[in-house]
Design a protein around this motif. Structure first.
Motif, PDB file in Angstrom:
ATOM      1  N   CYS A  35       5.136   0.599  -8.190  1.00 15.19           N
ATOM      2  CA  CYS A  35       5.918   1.128  -7.064  1.00 15.19           C
ATOM      3  C   CYS A  35       7.321   0.554  -6.964  1.00 15.19           C
ATOM      4  N   ASN A  36       7.557  -0.644  -7.520  1.00 15.12           N
ATOM      5  CA  ASN A  36       8.863  -1.318  -7.422  1.00 15.12           C
ATOM      6  C   ASN A  36       9.228  -1.595  -5.972  1.00 15.12           C
TER       7      ASN A  36
ATOM      8  N   GLY B  27       6.911  -3.485  -3.615  1.00 18.98           N
ATOM      9  CA  GLY B  27       6.115  -4.517  -2.953  1.00 18.98           C
ATOM     10  C   GLY B  27       4.751  -4.067  -2.460  1.00 18.98           C
ATOM     11  N   GLY B  28       4.340  -2.826  -2.775  1.00 20.36           N
ATOM     12  CA  GLY B  28       3.108  -2.305  -2.184  1.00 20.36           C
ATOM     13  C   GLY B  28       1.862  -2.374  -3.051  1.00 20.36           C
ATOM     14  N   CYS B  29       2.006  -2.259  -4.372  1.00 22.81           N
ATOM     15  CA  CYS B  29       0.828  -2.005  -5.206  1.00 22.81           C
ATOM     16  C   CYS B  29       0.222  -3.249  -5.862  1.00 22.81           C
TER      17      CYS B  29
HETATM   18  S1  FES Z   1       5.510  -2.887  -8.586  1.00 19.75           S
HETATM   19 FE1  FES Z   1       5.662  -4.705  -7.455  1.00 19.75          FE
HETATM   20  S2  FES Z   1       4.222  -4.421  -5.887  1.00 19.75           S
HETATM   21 FE2  FES Z   1       4.251  -2.491  -6.870  1.00 19.75          FE
END
Ligand code: FES
Ligand SMILES: Cc1cc2nc3c(=O)[nH]c(=O)nc-3n(C[C@H](O)[C@H](O)[C@H](O)COP(=O)(O)OP(=O)(O)OC[C@H]3O[C@@H](n4cnc5c(N)ncnc54)[C@H](O)[C@@H]3O)c2cc1C
Length: 338
Positions: free
Chosen positions: A38-39, A41-43
Motif C-alpha cells: 500500500c505504501n 502504512g496500512g498493510c
Molecule cells: S507497504 Fe508499508 S504498510 Fe503497506
C-alpha cells in the motif's frame, strides 16, 4: 551527517536514500524488489528488522504494525527514513522490482468532473512524463498535508503527461477535503510514482475478471482500458464487476461503454448491497464476491483476477478465490485501499 544508505542483509543490496524518501521509496527508486503493497502504512507488507543504525518513524501509530511487531522492534519501510547508514533485514522478491522506476515530479490540476455524488475524477498534468502500467497508483503530496496519500490511476500511460484519478470524498478525511474543497485548476501538487504490483499482466492468456468496490473504480477502469489498448480482448473476455452500496452509487458503465468490445467482450455487472425496497433496482444485489462466484461461466481457477477496494471486500474475494476455489496466487492481483 553521513549519507543515508540502506543495506539489506537479506539480499546484500545497497541503495542511497535521497530527497526525504522513505526506505521503501528509496529501494524501489533504485530498482530493488523490496516487499510492499500500500505504501501507506496500512498493510504491513513492508515490515523489516533494523539490525544496525538509526531510523526516524514518520507515522508512529501506523496500523500496518501490530503491538507484537512493535515489541519485537519491527518497522514499516513505508513509514521510516534512515538517519544515516543502516543495515536492515527486509523481505525481497523479483515481482516487487519496479517495471517503471517511480519518480517525483510536480503536477498541476487541469480538470475535474463528477462521476457520482461522492466520486470525482481529478486530472493532473505532470512536468516530465506519465509513464505507468494499467492498475498502478501514485503518491500525491497535497498542499498543507504532511503525509502523502495513495491514489490509483484510471487512465493509461500517455505522452500528454496526464495522470487521472477517481477519488471518493471521505467524511472528515484530510486529503480528500483538500482535493474536493481547496484545490483549484492550475494548482500544483507533488506526484511520486508509479507504485503497485497489481498491474495488467499482458502475458497471461486467460479471460480477465476486474472487481471494483466503491472507490476501487479507478484501477479497474485503467486495467480495462489497458487491456483494450494492448489488443488483449481480441480473443478473450473481460468481466467487470462493480460493487456499490446503493443504486445511486453505481458507476463505471459510461467509461466502459465507449471501449471497443463493450457488451460482447467486455461484460459489465453492477452489484448493489442495499437495493432499497422501492423496486427501482433490477440488477444484481448482495455482496459483490457472491455475485462473482455465481455469475462467471467457467471454473474460477481459469481466470486472471484483479480487484481493488475496501479491505473487507478484498478479504472476502481472497478467501473465495484462494480457499474456496483454489485459484493460484499468481492469478490474483489486488490493492487494498487503506
Ligand atoms: S507497504 Fe508499508 S504498510 Fe503497506
Ligand atoms: C494503494 C492505494 C490506492 C488507493 N486508491 C484510491 C483511489 O483510487 N480512490 C480513492 O478514493 N481512494 C484511494 N485510496 C485511499 C486513499 O489513499 C485515502 O486513504 C482516502 O482518500 C482517504 O484519505 P483522506 O486523507 O481523505 O482521509 P484521512 O482519514 O485523513 O487519511 C486516511 C489515510 O491517510 C493515511 N494517513 C493518515 N494519517 C497518516 C499519518 N499520520 N502519516 C501517514 N499517513 C497517514 C493513511 O493511509 C490513511 O488510510 C487508495 C489507497 C491505497 C493504499
Amino acid at each position: 551527517m553521513t549519507k543515508p544508505t540502506i543495506r539489506n542483509e537479506k539480499d546484500g543490496s545497497v541503495c542511497e536514500q535521497k530527497d526525504g524518501d522513505t526506505i521503501i521509496r528509496a529501494a524501489l527508486r533504485a530498482g530493488l524488489g523490496f516487499s510492499y503493497e500500500c505504501n501507506s502504512g496500512g498493510c504491513g507488507a513492508c515490515k523489516f528488522e533494523l539490525l544496525e543504525g538509526e531510523v526516524e518513524t514518520l507515522w508512529v501509530d501506523a496500523p500496518g504494525l501490530t503491538e507484537r511487531d512493535r515489541k519485537r522492534g519491527r518497522h514499516l519501510a513505508c513509514q521510516c527514513r534512515a538517519l544515516g547508514p543502516v543495515t536492515i533485514k527486509a523481505a525481497t522478491a523479483p515481482e516487487y522490482k519496479p517495471k517503471v522506476l517511480p519518480k517525483r515530479q510536480r503536477a498541476y490540476l487541469i480538470g475535474t468532473r463528477d462521476i457520482t455524488h461522492d466520486i470525482r475524477e481529478f486530472r493532473f498534468r505532470s512536468e516530465d512524463d506519465a509513464e505507468f502500467l494499467p492498475g498502478q497508483f501514485a503518491m500525491l503530496d497535497l498542499p498543507g498535508l504532511g503525509a502523502s496519500r495513495a491514489y490509483s490511476l484510471s487512465n493509461t500511460g500517455n505522452e500528454k503527461r496526464e495522470w487521472h484519478f477517481q477519488i471518493r470524498r471521505v467524511l472528515h478525511g484530510q486529503g480528500t477535503h483538500i482535493l474536493f474543497e481547496k484545490l483549484a485548476e492550475g494548482d500544483e501538487i507533488g506526484l511520486d510514482g508509479p507504485y503497485g504490483v497489481a498491474y495488467l499482466r499482458t502475458e497471461s492468456p486467460r479471460d480477465i475478471v476486474c472487481v471494483a468496490g466503491g472507490s476501487g473504480l479507478a484501477p479497474m477502469i485503467s486495467l480495462t482500458r489497458g487491456a483494450v489498448e494492448a489488443g488483449l480482448l481480441a480473443d478473450r473476455k473481460l468481466y467487470f464487476f462493480y460493487g456499490a452500496r446503493t443504486p445511486r452509487d453505481v458507476c463505471g458503465e459510461e467509461m466502459l461503454r465507449v471501449l471497443a468490445g463493450f457488451g460482447d467482450r467486455i461484460v459489465y455487472v453492477p452489484v448493489v448491497s442495499l437495493p432499497g425496497d422501492n423496486g427501482d433496482w433490477h440488477g444484481e444485489s448482495g455482496f459483490v464476491h457472491d455475485v462473482v462466484a455465481r455469475a462467471l461461466p467457467a471454473e474460477l481457477a481459469s481466470y486472471e483476477f484483479y480487484f481493488a477496494g475496501p479491505p473487507p471486500m478484498t478479504q472476502a474475494l481472497q478467501e473465495l478465490l484462494m480457499v474456496g476455489h483454489k485459484v493460484p496466487f499468481e492469478q490474483i492481483h489486488f490493492d487494498r485501499f487503506f
